[in-house]
Design a protein around this motif. Structure first.
Motif, short mmCIF file in Angstrom:
data_model
loop_
_atom_site.label_atom_id
_atom_site.label_comp_id
_atom_site.label_asym_id
_atom_site.label_seq_id
_atom_site.Cartn_x
_atom_site.Cartn_y
_atom_site.Cartn_z
N GLY A 126 31.07 -78.58 -35.57
CA GLY A 126 32.53 -78.56 -35.79
C GLY A 126 33.10 -77.46 -34.93
O GLY A 126 33.14 -77.55 -33.71
N SER A 127 33.47 -76.34 -35.58
CA SER A 127 33.96 -75.20 -34.81
C SER A 127 32.80 -74.37 -34.29
O SER A 127 32.96 -73.57 -33.36
CB SER A 127 34.85 -74.31 -35.69
OG SER A 127 35.92 -75.06 -36.19
N PHE A 153 39.97 -80.27 -38.47
CA PHE A 153 39.15 -80.13 -39.67
C PHE A 153 39.25 -78.70 -40.22
O PHE A 153 39.41 -78.50 -41.42
CB PHE A 153 37.68 -80.48 -39.37
CG PHE A 153 37.40 -81.96 -39.34
CD1 PHE A 153 37.66 -82.75 -40.46
CD2 PHE A 153 36.89 -82.58 -38.21
CE1 PHE A 153 37.42 -84.13 -40.44
CE2 PHE A 153 36.64 -83.94 -38.18
CZ PHE A 153 36.91 -84.72 -39.30
N GLN A 180 35.38 -82.84 -29.27
CA GLN A 180 34.86 -82.07 -30.40
C GLN A 180 35.79 -80.89 -30.71
O GLN A 180 36.06 -80.60 -31.87
CB GLN A 180 33.43 -81.58 -30.05
CG GLN A 180 32.77 -80.71 -31.11
CD GLN A 180 32.35 -81.49 -32.36
OE1 GLN A 180 32.66 -82.67 -32.51
NE2 GLN A 180 31.67 -80.83 -33.26
N SER A 209 31.89 -83.48 -38.45
CA SER A 209 31.88 -83.98 -37.08
C SER A 209 30.86 -83.17 -36.28
O SER A 209 31.10 -82.02 -35.96
CB SER A 209 33.27 -83.80 -36.47
OG SER A 209 33.24 -84.07 -35.09
N CYS A 210 29.71 -83.77 -35.98
CA CYS A 210 28.67 -83.06 -35.23
C CYS A 210 28.50 -83.69 -33.85
O CYS A 210 28.68 -84.90 -33.67
CB CYS A 210 27.32 -83.12 -35.95
SG CYS A 210 27.34 -82.26 -37.53
N ALA A 237 37.70 -80.49 -34.17
CA ALA A 237 37.26 -79.35 -35.00
C ALA A 237 38.46 -78.53 -35.45
O ALA A 237 38.49 -78.05 -36.59
CB ALA A 237 36.28 -78.49 -34.23
N GLU A 249 32.13 -77.37 -42.10
CA GLU A 249 31.40 -77.75 -40.89
C GLU A 249 30.46 -78.91 -41.22
O GLU A 249 29.99 -79.03 -42.36
CB GLU A 249 30.55 -76.57 -40.41
CG GLU A 249 31.36 -75.40 -39.85
CD GLU A 249 31.84 -75.67 -38.44
OE1 GLU A 249 33.07 -75.73 -38.25
OE2 GLU A 249 31.01 -75.82 -37.52
#
Ligand code: NAD
Length: 508
Positions: free
Chosen positions: A20-21, A203, A196, A213-214, A200, A210
């Motif tokens: 994610g982030s 989200f 991404q 979304s990978c 991120a 986290e």
């Protein structure tokens, strides 16, 4: 382009695994992303290694428990915000798609538009994930079905739609309550990193943990880990038929689910009643758009003998007017192929076609000189062939168009269906009987069958995918969402008795 790369912080060597982030350290091989536009290095990306891949999966497993508890319309609201963010980033992301993949700027923007459209679709869907109710055969009983999420959805994508295919899968998977792990093509890692980052941010702003979304960047080996991984109940894979056969066998051996979107070998039938000017636009855009690198690209034209000469002469004339060059220059029609390996495959196919008896009406070749330094720019070409040639039966991902003649519609439909793939098909006709025959159960055997539209370019509202060696999967619109959920049948007894089904008596 420099300011766009800076906007997404795509300089030097970027980490290639993210939950994610957060971006995870890995010791995987570094991938160089080269632009086919100018042949120069854009940036490097560190591939996933097994430890970082496992860390991403573990993060996804933990996130799933929280994400599935969020009501679907609330998940839809977050996808709505992703759509808004994509609207703001459309220009930058579209240009990056064009620069990294080589498709025209218009098509780069179109690809991001498709992502926005699927977000909108998914938002509505988040309130419509409904099952049926049935009448129970037992008194005082109620029966219904509901749809639950699967868990982790693995997405393996191809280079030619480097961002849209991910969004078709992920936006639906997310509103359905799943979390996603995405392995983009190793040929287009930077556009994936940009996506991404865009996602991120949304989200994080919504305090979503986290792991929803990978991203795991890597080559075939990382895709194989996903196919083997029992922690991933559904693997959605887009790419060549060779890849699909391998993924399908591996996922099936662990009784997982796979959703396959593989190669096409798409044809347009041009009948004596066709509007030839309209047919020309459909055929030329279908064959040369994205330099022939769409799964729905038009590869074959099956033309009635009465209009063959007239149509082929229009076609040859139109090819003479195509401008090939920098895809970021909106005056050009055709950009480069993805890399020099693709150029080799194009040249080999031309040779094979000639060896089988193909007669080239417009010759192919690689462009050289100023503006073509990457070595990836090729001339779209046209060959007169027979449908049974080995090379015609095969999908070459390049702008080679095969033309052939027919006498009766039955014969044309048999030729259209007479290839191993079954993705997209079209008929150009103003004759209702011909159109309906083409669409009937004795007509096209493809997942997509169009009338007076070419084979290429689909709307997100319909289910997208194809039959036979195209893999059978359906993505995007209609009820394609069902592939991302598991169905549960529930029978509830609100009576004071326990009658058994089928009238079975079991007294104690
Ligand atoms: P490809 O098969 O080489 O690679 C696609 C993806 O699969 C990449 O991410 C790659 O790393 C991965 N991969 C390759 N072998 C694998 C394996 N054995 N196990 C797991 N993962 C593996 O395809 P490409 O050259 O990137 O894309 C072009 C192909 O994709 C064409 O055949 C095209 O028709 C097809 N395509 C189909 C659709 C569709 O919706 N039907 C859409 C786009 C592209």
């Amino acid at each position: 382009m420099q300011n766009i790369l800076q906007q997404f912080q795509l300089t030097g060597t970027h980490a290639g695994v993210s939950t994610g982030s957060s971006w995870l350290q890995s010791t995987g091989q570094s991938i160089d992303s080269m632009s086919p536009v100018d042949g120069k290095l854009i940036a490097g990306v560190q591939s996933a290694d097994r430890a970082s891949y496992d860390a991403a999966i573990e993060s996804a497993q933990a996130a799933y428990l929280k994400w599935r508890a969020i009501p679907a319309p609330r998940r839809g609201e977050i996808v709505r915000q992703i759509g808004e963010s994509l609207r703001k980033n459309k220009e930058a992301l579209g240009r990056l798609v064009s620069f990294e993949m080589g498709k025209s700027l218009q098509e780069g923007f179109g690809e991001v538009q498709e992502m926005i459209d699927i977000c909108d679709f998914a938002v509505g869907l988040s309130r419509q994930l409904h099952g049926l109710t049935m009448h129970s055969e037992r008194p005082g009983h109620r029966m219904y079905e509901q749809w639950h999420p699967l868990g982790i959805v693995g997405i393996i994508s191809a280079f030619n739609f480097p961002v849209a295919v991910w969004s078709w899968n992920s936006m639906l998977a997310w509103v359905c309550g799943n979390v996603c792990i995405w392995k983009p093509s190793e040929k287009t890692p930077l556009t994936a990193i940009a996506c991404q980052k865009i996602t991120a941010e949304v989200f994080a702003a919504n305090d979503i943990p986290e792991g929803v979304s990978c991203l795991v960047i890597g080559g075939r080996d990382v895709g194989e880990w996903m196919a083997q991984d029992k922690r991933i109940p559904l693997v959605s894979a887009t790419g060549s038929t060779r890849m699909g056969k391998s993924v399908a066998a591996t996922v099936a051996s662990r009784l997982g689910k796979s959703l396959l979107e593989l190669g096409g070998n798409n044809a347009i039938i041009i009948t004596p009643d066709a509007d030839l000017d309209m047919s020309l636009i459909g055929a030329v855009f279908g064959a040369v758009g994205t330099a022939g690198q769409r799964c729905t690209s038009t590869r074959r034209l099956i033309i009635h003998e009465d209009v063959y000469d007239a149509f082929v002469s229009k076609l040859v004339n139109a090819y003479g007017q195509l401008r090939i060059g920098d895809p970021l220059d909106e005056n050009n029609h055709v950009g480069p192929l993805i890399d020099t390996d693709a150029v080799k495959a194009y040249l080999t196919s031309i040779e094979e076609c000639k060896a089988e008896g193909g007669k080239f009406l417009v010759e192919g070749g690689v462009l050289k000189g100023a503006g073509f330094e990457s070595g990836c720019y090729v001339k779209p070409c046209i060959a007169e062939v027979e449908n049974h040639y080995k090379i015609v039966q095969h999908e070459t991902f390049a702008p080679i168009l095969y033309v052939m003649k027919y006498k009766t519609l039955d014969e044309a439909i048999a030729m259209q269906n007479g290839v191993p793939q079954g993705l997209s098909s079209a008929i150009m006709t103003t004759n209702l009987r011909e159109a309906e025959q083409f669409l009937s159960n004795a007509g096209s055997d493809c997942g997509i069958a169009n009338v007076n539209i070419g084979t290429s370019g689909a709307e997100i509202g319909g289910a997208f995918g194809g039959e036979k060696e195209t893999g059978g999967g359906r993505e995007s619109g209609s009820d394609a969402w069902k592939a991302y959920m598991r169905r549960q049948t529930n029978t509830i007894n609100y009576s004071t008795h326990l009658p058994l089904a089928q009238g079975i008596k079991f007294d104690l």
